[in-house]
Design an enzyme around this catalytic site. Structure first.
Site, PDB file in Angstrom:
ATOM      1  N   ARG A  51       0.856  -1.202   0.000  1.00  0.00           N
ATOM      2  CA  ARG A  51       0.000   0.000   0.000  1.00  0.00           C
ATOM      3  C   ARG A  51       0.884   1.242   0.000  1.00  0.00           C
ATOM      4  NH1 ARG A  51      -1.967   1.433   4.595  1.00  0.00           N
ATOM      5  NH2 ARG A  51      -2.606  -0.649   5.244  1.00  0.00           N
ATOM      6  N   TYR A 103     -15.322  17.108 -16.705  1.00  0.00           N
ATOM      7  CA  TYR A 103     -15.854  15.740 -16.728  1.00  0.00           C
ATOM      8  C   TYR A 103     -16.897  15.635 -15.607  1.00  0.00           C
ATOM      9  CZ  TYR A 103     -16.151  10.866 -15.391  1.00  0.00           C
ATOM     10  OH  TYR A 103     -16.637   9.636 -15.026  1.00  0.00           O
ATOM     11  N   ASP A 175      -6.291  19.081 -15.251  1.00  0.00           N
ATOM     12  CA  ASP A 175      -6.575  17.721 -15.711  1.00  0.00           C
ATOM     13  C   ASP A 175      -6.212  17.688 -17.199  1.00  0.00           C
ATOM     14  OD1 ASP A 175      -7.789  15.445 -16.815  1.00  0.00           O
ATOM     15  OD2 ASP A 175      -9.412  15.454 -15.357  1.00  0.00           O
ATOM     16  N   LYS A 200      -7.258   6.502 -19.886  1.00  0.00           N
ATOM     17  CA  LYS A 200      -7.482   6.992 -21.257  1.00  0.00           C
ATOM     18  C   LYS A 200      -6.219   6.837 -22.107  1.00  0.00           C
ATOM     19  CE  LYS A 200     -11.307   8.383 -19.218  1.00  0.00           C
ATOM     20  NZ  LYS A 200     -12.173   7.384 -18.677  1.00  0.00           N
TER      21      LYS A 200
HETATM   22  N1  PLP Z   1     -10.846  13.337 -16.009  1.00  0.00           N
HETATM   23  C1  PLP Z   1     -11.359  13.263 -17.245  1.00  0.00           C
HETATM   24  C2  PLP Z   1     -11.111  14.389 -18.203  1.00  0.00           C
HETATM   25  C3  PLP Z   1     -12.127  12.158 -17.623  1.00  0.00           C
HETATM   26  O1  PLP Z   1     -12.646  12.109 -18.858  1.00  0.00           O
HETATM   27  C4  PLP Z   1     -12.356  11.121 -16.686  1.00  0.00           C
HETATM   28  C5  PLP Z   1     -13.169   9.942 -17.040  1.00  0.00           C
HETATM   29  O2  PLP Z   1     -13.779   9.861 -18.073  1.00  0.00           O
HETATM   30  C6  PLP Z   1     -11.804  11.243 -15.414  1.00  0.00           C
HETATM   31  C7  PLP Z   1     -11.042  12.345 -15.113  1.00  0.00           C
HETATM   32  C8  PLP Z   1     -12.002  10.166 -14.377  1.00  0.00           C
HETATM   33  O3  PLP Z   1     -11.160   9.107 -14.631  1.00  0.00           O
HETATM   34  P1  PLP Z   1     -11.449   7.575 -14.208  1.00  0.00           P
HETATM   35  O4  PLP Z   1     -12.623   7.128 -15.018  1.00  0.00           O
HETATM   36  O5  PLP Z   1     -10.179   6.877 -14.530  1.00  0.00           O
HETATM   37  O6  PLP Z   1     -11.760   7.586 -12.757  1.00  0.00           O
END
Ligand code: PLP
Length: 384
Positions: A51, A103, A175, A200
């Site tokens: 962990r 998101y 992000d 992604k």
């Molecule tokens: N940030 C963006 C721009 C996303 O498109 C997503 C998910 O689609 C996330 C964060 C969240 O990621 P996760 O699905 O890996 O938790």
């Protein structure tokens, strides 16, 4: 090897990915172990319990820190776990200025979970950097943006926003999931931390969830490492390995994603059944010039308007190469319906406020042969 002077593709393949010294294996070993034998009390080889840390995870963290140009990186069980960890660096009573087109899962976490712990969030249109300045309060500690946004592909000027943050002594968190470090480097533009859903483009093969935070200061990385250990939302050794494997082809994949993305955007922009296309690579995108300045490619994410829920559904049902599903950034073309998928949690009013309609479709253009993608979209749109 830590060879930060090498080119991006070389670093993606080699940084953190040196051959195994024990066997010469060219790929990083997966260490599926929960614990580590100690030679005496407190005598160990740097690893005590998985962990807290794991050698496969260490390698991935070195690799991703190099690709974003940070001092260190910390990986988590998903993108949301990474976003949650960064939020956990704040204290009750702190305020965050956020982009208003994130998101959908991010405002869900902020508004429905973290606001119960005394964190305050407000949402502004960050396409105008001045809106960020105006939203800053006495207790503002951070600005949080995605650029381009999901799904409307709106851009925020990271340099301008980072200058405002610097003046006010607050941090900027970006992000960078949509562009990947291959096309956009927020830390070089003044951001303090970068987040990715590694699910992604970084992984790229739609076979594992993950998240990363890349830091500019060792203290940030230390606090996040403490959170890995204290809260436990860590990425498993196998899933770390999947990202290490995927990231080796990031540069090559992103080139094809970008080429195919441009071709799909041009096709959709000329199509009579499509009334609007949101893609920063199109000359009529209101921030096309900023996109050229801030990013080194336009990427694979495109949103377009089919006119109604009924039209979108008719088209989506006909597709054979492009798959209807949540997520993005995989080698396969994925299409989603933001109103019922990624942005369902915003509610009808929330979606309307930022311009997400029921006829909107978002496409993550994959790396299949472009003729096959275009042919599929053509026959799908013919159903409308
Ligand atoms: N940030 C963006 C721009 C996303 O498109 C997503 C998910 O689609 C996330 C964060 C969240 O990621 P996760 O699905 O890996 O938790």
């Amino acid at each position: 090897m830590k060879n930060t002077r090498a080119g991006f593709a070389t670093r993606a393949i080699h940084d953190g990915q040196a051959p195994d010294p024990l066997t010469g294996a060219v790929t990083v070993p997966i260490y599926p172990t929960s614990t580590y034998v100690q030679q005496g009390i407190g005598e160990h080889k740097g690893y005590e319990y998985s962990r807290a840390s794991n050698p496969t995870r260490t390698r991935l963290e070195e690799n991703l820190a190099s690709l974003e140009g940070g001092v260190a990186a910390r990986v988590f069980a998903s993108g949301m776990a990474a976003i949650n960890a960064v939020a956990a660096l704040l204290k009750s009573g702190d305020h965050v200025v956020c982009g208003n087109d994130l998101y959908g899962g991010t405002p869900r976490l902020f508004n429905q979970v973290l606001s119960n712990f005394g964190l305050e969030f407000s949402y502004v249109d960050t396409t105008d950097a001045e809106n960020v300045g105006r939203a800053i309060r006495k207790n503002t500690r951070r600005v949080y943006v995605e650029t381009p946004t999901n799904p409307l592909m709106r851009l925020s000027d990271l340099k301008a926003i980072s200058q405002i943050c610097r003046r006010k002594q607050i941090e900027l968190v970006v992000d960078n999931t949509f562009m990947s470090p291959y096309f956009q480097q927020p830390l070089a533009l003044g951001a303090d931390m970068v987040i990715h859903s590694t699910t992604k483009f970084l992984n790229g093969h739609s076979d594992g969830l993950g998240g990363v935070v890349v830091c500019t200061k060792p203290e940030q990385a230390e606090k996040l490492a403490f959170l890995q250990k204290a809260a436990g939302a860590i990425l498993s050794p196998f899933e770390c390995w999947l990202v290490l494997r995927g990231v080796k082809t990031l540069a090559a994949r992103m080139e094809i994603h970008d080429r195919n993305g441009r071709a799909v955007a041009d096709f959709l922009a000329k199509h009579q059944k499509v009334s609007k296309v949101f893609y920063p690579g199109l000359r009529d995108h209101p921030q096309h010039e900023l996109a050229r300045r801030q990013m080194s490619g336009f990427g694979a994410m495109i949103t377009f308007e089919t006119g109604s829920f009924k039209n979108a559904n008719k088209m989506l049902k006909k597709l054979r190469v492009c798959s209807l599903g949540e997520s993005l950034g995989g080698v396969e073309t994925l299409i989603s319906h933001p109103a019922t998928m990624t942005h369902a949690a915003l509610g009808e009013k929330g979606r309307k406020a930022i311009g997400i309609t029921d006829g909107m479709v978002r496409i993550s253009v994959g790396i299949e042969n472009i003729e096959d993608i275009l042919h599929d979209l053509e026959q799908g749109l013919a159903a409308i």
